[in-house]
Design a protein around this motif. Structure first.
Motif, PDB file in Angstrom:
ATOM      1  N   THR A  55      50.022  27.364  51.282  1.00  0.00           N
ATOM      2  CA  THR A  55      49.636  27.887  50.404  1.00  0.00           C
ATOM      3  C   THR A  55      48.351  28.688  50.331  1.00  0.00           C
ATOM      4  OG1 THR A  55      51.125  26.772  48.817  1.00  0.00           O
ATOM      5  CG2 THR A  55      49.596  27.919  47.626  1.00  0.00           C
ATOM      6  N   ASN A  58      47.664  31.177  52.776  1.00  0.00           N
ATOM      7  CA  ASN A  58      48.520  32.585  52.380  1.00  0.00           C
ATOM      8  C   ASN A  58      47.612  33.143  51.272  1.00  0.00           C
ATOM      9  OD1 ASN A  58      50.813  32.773  53.951  1.00  0.00           O
ATOM     10  ND2 ASN A  58      51.739  31.134  52.482  1.00  0.00           N
ATOM     11  N   ASN A  59      46.914  32.189  50.425  1.00  0.00           N
ATOM     12  CA  ASN A  59      46.126  32.775  49.470  1.00  0.00           C
ATOM     13  C   ASN A  59      44.933  33.410  49.804  1.00  0.00           C
ATOM     14  OD1 ASN A  59      47.720  32.001  47.326  1.00  0.00           O
ATOM     15  ND2 ASN A  59      46.723  30.086  46.861  1.00  0.00           N
ATOM     16  N   TYR A  60      44.433  32.881  51.057  1.00  0.00           N
ATOM     17  CA  TYR A  60      43.104  33.269  51.647  1.00  0.00           C
ATOM     18  C   TYR A  60      43.674  34.883  52.161  1.00  0.00           C
ATOM     19  CZ  TYR A  60      41.461  28.531  51.831  1.00  0.00           C
ATOM     20  OH  TYR A  60      40.973  27.312  51.531  1.00  0.00           O
ATOM     21  N   ALA A  61      44.554  34.935  52.939  1.00  0.00           N
ATOM     22  CA  ALA A  61      45.205  36.221  53.461  1.00  0.00           C
ATOM     23  C   ALA A  61      45.276  37.219  52.404  1.00  0.00           C
ATOM     24  CB  ALA A  61      46.564  35.823  54.530  1.00  0.00           C
ATOM     25  N   LYS A  62      46.212  36.857  51.137  1.00  0.00           N
ATOM     26  CA  LYS A  62      46.291  37.741  50.219  1.00  0.00           C
ATOM     27  C   LYS A  62      45.133  38.344  49.405  1.00  0.00           C
ATOM     28  CE  LYS A  62      51.185  35.947  48.908  1.00  0.00           C
ATOM     29  NZ  LYS A  62      51.717  35.015  48.170  1.00  0.00           N
ATOM     30  N   GLY A  63      44.103  37.302  49.544  1.00  0.00           N
ATOM     31  CA  GLY A  63      42.769  37.597  48.785  1.00  0.00           C
ATOM     32  C   GLY A  63      41.922  38.239  49.719  1.00  0.00           C
ATOM     33  N   LYS A  64      42.436  38.450  51.104  1.00  0.00           N
ATOM     34  CA  LYS A  64      41.681  39.261  52.287  1.00  0.00           C
ATOM     35  C   LYS A  64      40.102  38.637  52.305  1.00  0.00           C
ATOM     36  CE  LYS A  64      43.951  43.821  51.178  1.00  0.00           C
ATOM     37  NZ  LYS A  64      43.527  45.012  50.785  1.00  0.00           N
ATOM     38  N   PRO A  68      43.552  40.906  58.628  1.00  0.00           N
ATOM     39  CA  PRO A  68      44.788  40.729  59.161  1.00  0.00           C
ATOM     40  C   PRO A  68      45.205  39.926  60.170  1.00  0.00           C
ATOM     41  CG  PRO A  68      44.360  42.809  58.102  1.00  0.00           C
ATOM     42  CD  PRO A  68      43.135  42.452  58.508  1.00  0.00           C
ATOM     43  N   LYS A  72      52.071  36.901  63.217  1.00  0.00           N
ATOM     44  CA  LYS A  72      51.927  35.573  62.303  1.00  0.00           C
ATOM     45  C   LYS A  72      51.077  34.752  63.076  1.00  0.00           C
ATOM     46  CE  LYS A  72      56.579  36.293  60.400  1.00  0.00           C
ATOM     47  NZ  LYS A  72      57.952  35.410  59.988  1.00  0.00           N
ATOM     48  N   LYS A  98      35.160  35.533  49.185  1.00  0.00           N
ATOM     49  CA  LYS A  98      35.603  37.212  49.686  1.00  0.00           C
ATOM     50  C   LYS A  98      34.287  37.870  49.958  1.00  0.00           C
ATOM     51  CE  LYS A  98      38.472  40.868  48.647  1.00  0.00           C
ATOM     52  NZ  LYS A  98      39.169  41.550  47.770  1.00  0.00           N
TER      53      LYS A  98
END
Length: 198
Positions: A55, A58-64, A68, A72, A98
């Protein structure tokens, strides 16, 4: 106050993800989590605490917070960034992290940056900070002990612990606020640059 040396030792301040710890091959998320768990297990407050979770990543990735990933898999650069994020998030909000890393991520995507050199400097400074921190704790301890000796109190041990906790949290707040001011300066710089581009 008893066992300060033991407490500092138990913090495992020297724990960092070194360049030698980071494999040359890219890793899947579960491998990243395992690597961080193994490296930072001793720094956890208790056995139930997690160093890194799916989680979180994934939050770090979604938050940029990092550029990218491909197929995977997380590259060496991703692991260096995640290591820095792991340390920063203890004091800064995710948005502040960020903003701090945004320009670095942009440069990495444009291949205009050698993150390994920056990360080496980061590790060297962290190593120096362990000594600075340890010396500062003993200085604070001496100051607190001196103050408590002036008090007429039957619970001097408790008062000493109380004041030491207050001193350490105050210092932590000062450092956090100084870091936040620097994050704000980065944000203002970005706004100025956008204004100039228009």
């Amino acid at each position: 106050m008893n066992n300060v040396e033991q407490s500092i030792e138990n913090m495992h301040l020297e724990s960092q993800l070194s360049l030698e710890d980071i494999p040359e091959l890219s890793l899947y998320m579960d491998q990243v989590i395992q690597l961080f768990e193994n490296k930072f297990a001793d720094t956890k407050r208790n056995e139930h605490e997690k160093v890194l979770t799916k989680t979180m990543i994934n939050n770090y990735a979604k938050g940029k917070l990092f550029f990218p990933i491909k197929n995977k898999k997380y590259s060496r650069e991703h692991l260096m960034l995640i290591s820095m994020i792991y340390q920063m998030k203890g004091s800064l909000s995710i948005n502040d992290v960020k903003q701090t890393l945004e320009k670095l991520n942009q440069k990495l995507m444009e291949e205009e940056c050698n993150l390994q050199d920056i990360y080496k400097s980061y590790l060297k400074l962290d190593e120096d900070n362990v000594d600075l921190f340890t010396n500062a704790v003993y200085e604070h301890l001496d100051a607190v002990h001196h103050e408590v000796q002036q008090l007429d109190d039957d619970n001097q041990d408790y008062v000493e612990q109380l004041l030491m906790i207050a001193v350490l949290t105050n210092m932590s707040n000062y450092y956090r606020r100084a870091a936040e001011k620097m994050v704000d300066a980065i944000g203002n710089e970005k706004i100025d640059q956008k204004g100039q581009q228009l």
